[in-house]
Design a protein around this motif. Structure first.
Motif, PDB file in Angstrom:
ATOM      1  N   ASP A  59     -72.845  -1.014   7.577  1.00  0.00           N
ATOM      2  CA  ASP A  59     -71.432  -0.868   7.302  1.00  0.00           C
ATOM      3  C   ASP A  59     -71.207  -0.093   6.140  1.00  0.00           C
ATOM      4  OD1 ASP A  59     -68.628  -1.021   6.606  1.00  0.00           O
ATOM      5  OD2 ASP A  59     -68.539  -2.931   7.848  1.00  0.00           O
TER       6      ASP A  59
ATOM      7  N   TYR B 279     -72.505   0.308  14.160  1.00  0.00           N
ATOM      8  CA  TYR B 279     -71.271   0.409  13.221  1.00  0.00           C
ATOM      9  C   TYR B 279     -70.451   1.724  13.976  1.00  0.00           C
ATOM     10  CZ  TYR B 279     -68.322   1.328   9.354  1.00  0.00           C
ATOM     11  OH  TYR B 279     -67.165   1.805   8.370  1.00  0.00           O
ATOM     12  N   ASP B 280     -69.190   1.288  14.119  1.00  0.00           N
ATOM     13  CA  ASP B 280     -68.153   2.432  14.560  1.00  0.00           C
ATOM     14  C   ASP B 280     -67.483   2.930  13.254  1.00  0.00           C
ATOM     15  OD1 ASP B 280     -65.996   3.808  15.366  1.00  0.00           O
ATOM     16  OD2 ASP B 280     -65.643   2.362  17.104  1.00  0.00           O
ATOM     17  N   SER B 281     -68.010   4.016  12.876  1.00  0.00           N
ATOM     18  CA  SER B 281     -67.351   4.765  11.734  1.00  0.00           C
ATOM     19  C   SER B 281     -65.823   5.209  11.737  1.00  0.00           C
ATOM     20  CB  SER B 281     -68.188   6.029  11.385  1.00  0.00           C
ATOM     21  OG  SER B 281     -68.175   7.054  12.245  1.00  0.00           O
ATOM     22  N   ASN B 282     -65.409   5.288  13.054  1.00  0.00           N
ATOM     23  CA  ASN B 282     -64.015   5.548  13.218  1.00  0.00           C
ATOM     24  C   ASN B 282     -63.191   4.334  13.210  1.00  0.00           C
ATOM     25  OD1 ASN B 282     -64.291   8.489  14.014  1.00  0.00           O
ATOM     26  ND2 ASN B 282     -64.822   7.978  16.067  1.00  0.00           N
ATOM     27  N   ALA B 283     -63.643   3.241  13.543  1.00  0.00           N
ATOM     28  CA  ALA B 283     -62.861   2.121  13.483  1.00  0.00           C
ATOM     29  C   ALA B 283     -63.270   1.314  12.234  1.00  0.00           C
ATOM     30  CB  ALA B 283     -63.056   1.033  14.766  1.00  0.00           C
ATOM     31  N   GLN B 284     -64.081   1.588  11.698  1.00  0.00           N
ATOM     32  CA  GLN B 284     -64.857   1.002  10.317  1.00  0.00           C
ATOM     33  C   GLN B 284     -64.957  -0.400  10.859  1.00  0.00           C
ATOM     34  OE1 GLN B 284     -62.022   1.887   7.171  1.00  0.00           O
ATOM     35  NE2 GLN B 284     -62.828   4.244   7.403  1.00  0.00           N
ATOM     36  N   LYS B 285     -65.829  -0.753  12.062  1.00  0.00           N
ATOM     37  CA  LYS B 285     -65.930  -2.048  12.324  1.00  0.00           C
ATOM     38  C   LYS B 285     -67.626  -2.219  13.111  1.00  0.00           C
ATOM     39  CE  LYS B 285     -61.648  -3.361  12.084  1.00  0.00           C
ATOM     40  NZ  LYS B 285     -61.215  -4.357  11.346  1.00  0.00           N
TER      41      LYS B 285
END
Length: 166
Positions: free
Chosen positions: A85, A136-142
């Motif tokens: 993350d 890790y989804d860098s757009n949603a930061q999740k």
């Protein structure tokens, strides 16, 4: 598209092999901690009751050195998956915790030097879970965890995992 003659591919070279665990290992994964430029290798230690274990490494040129291994789960730990993350600056490990009825569990930790400090475990599925994957989804930061929910007819299931700042 044919084979082109006369053009040599770039040579591949490797550094020296380095042992990060002197016992048996299985389900080995590796990720990169971008905040401090460290490699994190996670695995279950077959020489230590399949405990979930990590080793933090430092790459220099074509060599790597590892700190002491750290157990993050003192029970049989299988179906390991890990991601990093970038906002929370934490390693997130998802796994099947056989010490807790095979529940799908996640834990986050901060790498410091060649060691790591973990937060408390969080159960994301209160049933046996297997074939776990995470990213890790860098757009949603999740962090997104996908797995087979053995407690729900083996359905493919996904969950969003929010990493805390503490």
């Amino acid at each position: 598209m044919g084979l082109r003659f006369g053009i040599k591919p770039d040579p591949i070279s490797f550094g020296s092999e380095v042992t990060f665990e002197s016992g048996g290992t299985s389900n080995v994964n590796v990720l990169f901690d971008t905040s401090i430029n460290k490699i994190v290798v996670l695995y279950y230690d077959t020489g230590n009751s399949d405990n979930g274990t990590i080793a933090v490494g430092t790459v220099s040129g074509t060599s790597i050195s590892f700190g002491s291994a750290v157990v993050f789960n003192s029970a049989s730990t299988t179906y390991l998956s890990a991601t990093y993350d970038t906002v929370a600056k934490k390693v997130v490990i998802a796994y099947k915790d056989s010490g807790n009825s095979g529940y799908g569990t996640a834990i986050a930790g901060v790498v410091s030097g060649t060691s790591i400090e973990f937060n408390s475990e969080t159960v994301f599925e209160s049933a046996t879970s297997s074939y776990i994957a995470s990213t890790y989804d860098s757009n949603a930061q999740k962090v997104v965890i996908a797995y087979r929910d053995d407690g729900n007819s083996d359905f493919g299931t996904g969950v969003v995992f929010t990493v805390g700042s503490s």
